[in-house]
Design a protein around this motif. Structure first.
Motif, PDB file in Angstrom:
ATOM      1  N   GLU A  76      93.699   2.412  92.588  1.00 44.73           N
ATOM      2  CA  GLU A  76      94.794   2.335  91.985  1.00 44.73           C
ATOM      3  C   GLU A  76      95.609   3.872  92.312  1.00 44.73           C
ATOM      4  O   GLU A  76      95.115   4.906  92.205  1.00 44.73           O
ATOM      5  CB  GLU A  76      94.782   2.029  90.803  1.00 44.73           C
ATOM      6  CG  GLU A  76      93.947   3.048  89.788  1.00 44.73           C
ATOM      7  CD  GLU A  76      93.518   2.610  88.455  1.00 44.73           C
ATOM      8  OE1 GLU A  76      94.506   2.558  87.662  1.00 44.73           O
ATOM      9  OE2 GLU A  76      92.207   1.700  88.983  1.00 44.73           O
ATOM     10  N   ILE A  77      97.018   2.857  92.232  1.00 49.38           N
ATOM     11  CA  ILE A  77      97.980   4.745  92.333  1.00 49.38           C
ATOM     12  C   ILE A  77      99.267   3.863  90.965  1.00 49.38           C
ATOM     13  O   ILE A  77      99.283   2.668  90.352  1.00 49.38           O
ATOM     14  CB  ILE A  77      98.649   4.140  93.693  1.00 49.38           C
ATOM     15  CG1 ILE A  77      99.440   6.047  93.565  1.00 49.38           C
ATOM     16  CG2 ILE A  77      99.261   3.036  94.200  1.00 49.38           C
ATOM     17  CD1 ILE A  77      99.550   6.030  94.647  1.00 49.38           C
ATOM     18  N   THR A  78     100.063   5.029  90.889  1.00 46.79           N
ATOM     19  CA  THR A  78     100.901   4.336  89.756  1.00 46.79           C
ATOM     20  C   THR A  78     102.170   4.884  90.259  1.00 46.79           C
ATOM     21  O   THR A  78     102.364   5.711  90.786  1.00 46.79           O
ATOM     22  CB  THR A  78     100.761   5.575  88.570  1.00 46.79           C
ATOM     23  OG1 THR A  78     100.843   6.492  89.025  1.00 46.79           O
ATOM     24  CG2 THR A  78      98.778   5.071  87.872  1.00 46.79           C
ATOM     25  N   GLU A  80     103.648   7.137  88.783  1.00 45.64           N
ATOM     26  CA  GLU A  80     104.386   7.918  89.004  1.00 45.64           C
ATOM     27  C   GLU A  80     103.433   8.918  89.690  1.00 45.64           C
ATOM     28  O   GLU A  80     103.120  10.378  89.911  1.00 45.64           O
ATOM     29  CB  GLU A  80     103.690   8.728  86.931  1.00 45.64           C
ATOM     30  CG  GLU A  80     104.818   8.043  86.698  1.00 45.64           C
ATOM     31  CD  GLU A  80     106.286   8.745  86.351  1.00 45.64           C
ATOM     32  OE1 GLU A  80     106.086   9.741  87.031  1.00 45.64           O
ATOM     33  OE2 GLU A  80     107.443   7.510  85.856  1.00 45.64           O
ATOM     34  N   GLY A  81     102.692   8.741  90.475  1.00 49.15           N
ATOM     35  CA  GLY A  81     101.829   9.876  91.028  1.00 49.15           C
ATOM     36  C   GLY A  81      99.825   9.730  90.906  1.00 49.15           C
ATOM     37  O   GLY A  81      99.557  10.610  91.824  1.00 49.15           O
ATOM     38  N   SER A  82      99.692   8.857  90.073  1.00 45.80           N
ATOM     39  CA  SER A  82      98.774   9.398  90.227  1.00 45.80           C
ATOM     40  C   SER A  82      97.573   8.455  90.470  1.00 45.80           C
ATOM     41  O   SER A  82      97.987   7.494  91.037  1.00 45.80           O
ATOM     42  CB  SER A  82      98.298   9.022  88.296  1.00 45.80           C
ATOM     43  OG  SER A  82      98.249   9.756  87.642  1.00 45.80           O
ATOM     44  N   ILE A  83      96.361   9.188  91.083  1.00 46.07           N
ATOM     45  CA  ILE A  83      95.911   7.971  92.080  1.00 46.07           C
ATOM     46  C   ILE A  83      94.199   8.533  91.674  1.00 46.07           C
ATOM     47  O   ILE A  83      93.379   9.131  91.342  1.00 46.07           O
ATOM     48  CB  ILE A  83      95.822   8.244  93.300  1.00 46.07           C
ATOM     49  CG1 ILE A  83      97.135   8.863  94.056  1.00 46.07           C
ATOM     50  CG2 ILE A  83      94.482   8.052  94.731  1.00 46.07           C
ATOM     51  CD1 ILE A  83      97.276   9.407  95.035  1.00 46.07           C
ATOM     52  N   TRP A  84      93.721   7.146  91.353  1.00 42.26           N
ATOM     53  CA  TRP A  84      92.224   7.250  91.663  1.00 42.26           C
ATOM     54  C   TRP A  84      91.125   5.688  92.527  1.00 42.26           C
ATOM     55  O   TRP A  84      92.529   4.582  92.593  1.00 42.26           O
ATOM     56  CB  TRP A  84      91.417   5.789  89.759  1.00 42.26           C
ATOM     57  CG  TRP A  84      89.921   5.616  89.658  1.00 42.26           C
ATOM     58  CD1 TRP A  84      89.630   6.586  88.457  1.00 42.26           C
ATOM     59  CD2 TRP A  84      89.513   5.225  89.248  1.00 42.26           C
ATOM     60  NE1 TRP A  84      88.477   6.652  88.439  1.00 42.26           N
ATOM     61  CE2 TRP A  84      88.455   5.619  89.233  1.00 42.26           C
ATOM     62  CE3 TRP A  84      89.626   3.843  90.387  1.00 42.26           C
ATOM     63  CZ2 TRP A  84      87.406   4.303  88.699  1.00 42.26           C
ATOM     64  CZ3 TRP A  84      88.392   2.695  90.376  1.00 42.26           C
ATOM     65  CH2 TRP A  84      87.608   3.470  89.706  1.00 42.26           C
ATOM     66  N   ALA A  85      89.726   6.634  92.691  1.00 38.93           N
ATOM     67  CA  ALA A  85      89.533   5.189  94.197  1.00 38.93           C
ATOM     68  C   ALA A  85      88.377   5.521  93.588  1.00 38.93           C
ATOM     69  O   ALA A  85      87.834   6.499  93.227  1.00 38.93           O
ATOM     70  CB  ALA A  85      89.692   6.393  95.528  1.00 38.93           C
ATOM     71  N   GLY A  86      86.987   4.431  93.524  1.00 38.36           N
ATOM     72  CA  GLY A  86      85.855   4.686  93.539  1.00 38.36           C
ATOM     73  C   GLY A  86      85.158   3.262  93.649  1.00 38.36           C
ATOM     74  O   GLY A  86      86.098   2.159  93.773  1.00 38.36           O
ATOM     75  N   GLY A  87      84.246   2.926  92.935  1.00 32.85           N
ATOM     76  CA  GLY A  87      84.053   1.299  93.122  1.00 32.85           C
ATOM     77  C   GLY A  87      82.300   1.815  91.903  1.00 32.85           C
ATOM     78  O   GLY A  87      82.416   2.522  90.814  1.00 32.85           O
ATOM     79  N   GLY A  88      81.713   0.504  91.127  1.00 31.63           N
ATOM     80  CA  GLY A  88      80.805   0.281  90.238  1.00 31.63           C
ATOM     81  C   GLY A  88      80.382  -1.892  90.474  1.00 31.63           C
ATOM     82  O   GLY A  88      80.216  -2.174  91.350  1.00 31.63           O
TER      83      GLY A  88
END
Length: 171
Positions: A76-78, A80-88
């Motif tokens: 995911e990206i916002t 405002e430039g925040s980025i999160w990458a992962g799994g579950g």
């Protein structure tokens, strides 16, 4: 700028979903298929600092741990430039005709953008609850709320919530 990104994401999602919706009478699906998941939401929904959150996930059908517990991988990206990458892991529960509840948990790597709340650690955990409606062609449209938090790994643990809409395309 936020409106242009939202419009581009919405156009892309609609473009990908439309062929499935138009062909619902002719498409036959094995009920155990993978899904490509798109979502757009309000990042920092309960904060003063909020932006638009765009997501894409892959939800494979080939791996089932217990009952309907399956893995997911995403990013995911916002705006405002925040980025999160992962799994579950997620649990896909068909609780009523054509309605699904999908709780999920996961962990990933996070990069803080310029205007979003600083979540104070590179490692962030995500929990989410999604409620979706499944059409006859197995396309799903839903709503979700998720929470991102460092789980106490940082000096502070501000966390943030995202509320949004999702599209899930079978393939």
């Amino acid at each position: 700028m936020k409106n242009k990104i939202f419009a581009l994401f919405a156009f892309t999602a609609i473009t990908l979903v439309t062929p499935y919706a138009l062909a619902q009478d002719t498409m036959e699906y094995d009920k155990d298929f993978s899904r490509l998941y798109f979502a757009v939401g309000d990042y920092g929904a309960f904060d003063d600092d909020n932006s638009i959150d765009l997501r894409i996930e892959y939800r494979p059908a080939s791996v089932v741990f217990i009952d309907n517990v399956k893995p997911w991988f995403g990013a995911e990206i916002t705006t405002e430039g925040s980025i999160w990458a992962g799994g579950g892991l997620l649990y896909d529960w068909n609780f009523a005709d054509d309605w699904h509840a999908t709780p999920s948990v996961g962990a990933g790597l996070y990069h803080h953008g310029s205007g979003d709340t600083d979540l104070d650690n590179t490692i962030q955990f995500r929990s989410q609850l999604e409620i979706s409606y499944e059409f006859d062609n197995d396309l799903r449209v839903g709503g979700y709320i998720s929470h991102l938090s460092n789980g106490g790994l940082g000096d502070s643990n501000p966390g943030t919530e995202v509320i949004g809409l999702s599209w899930s395309v079978p393939f």
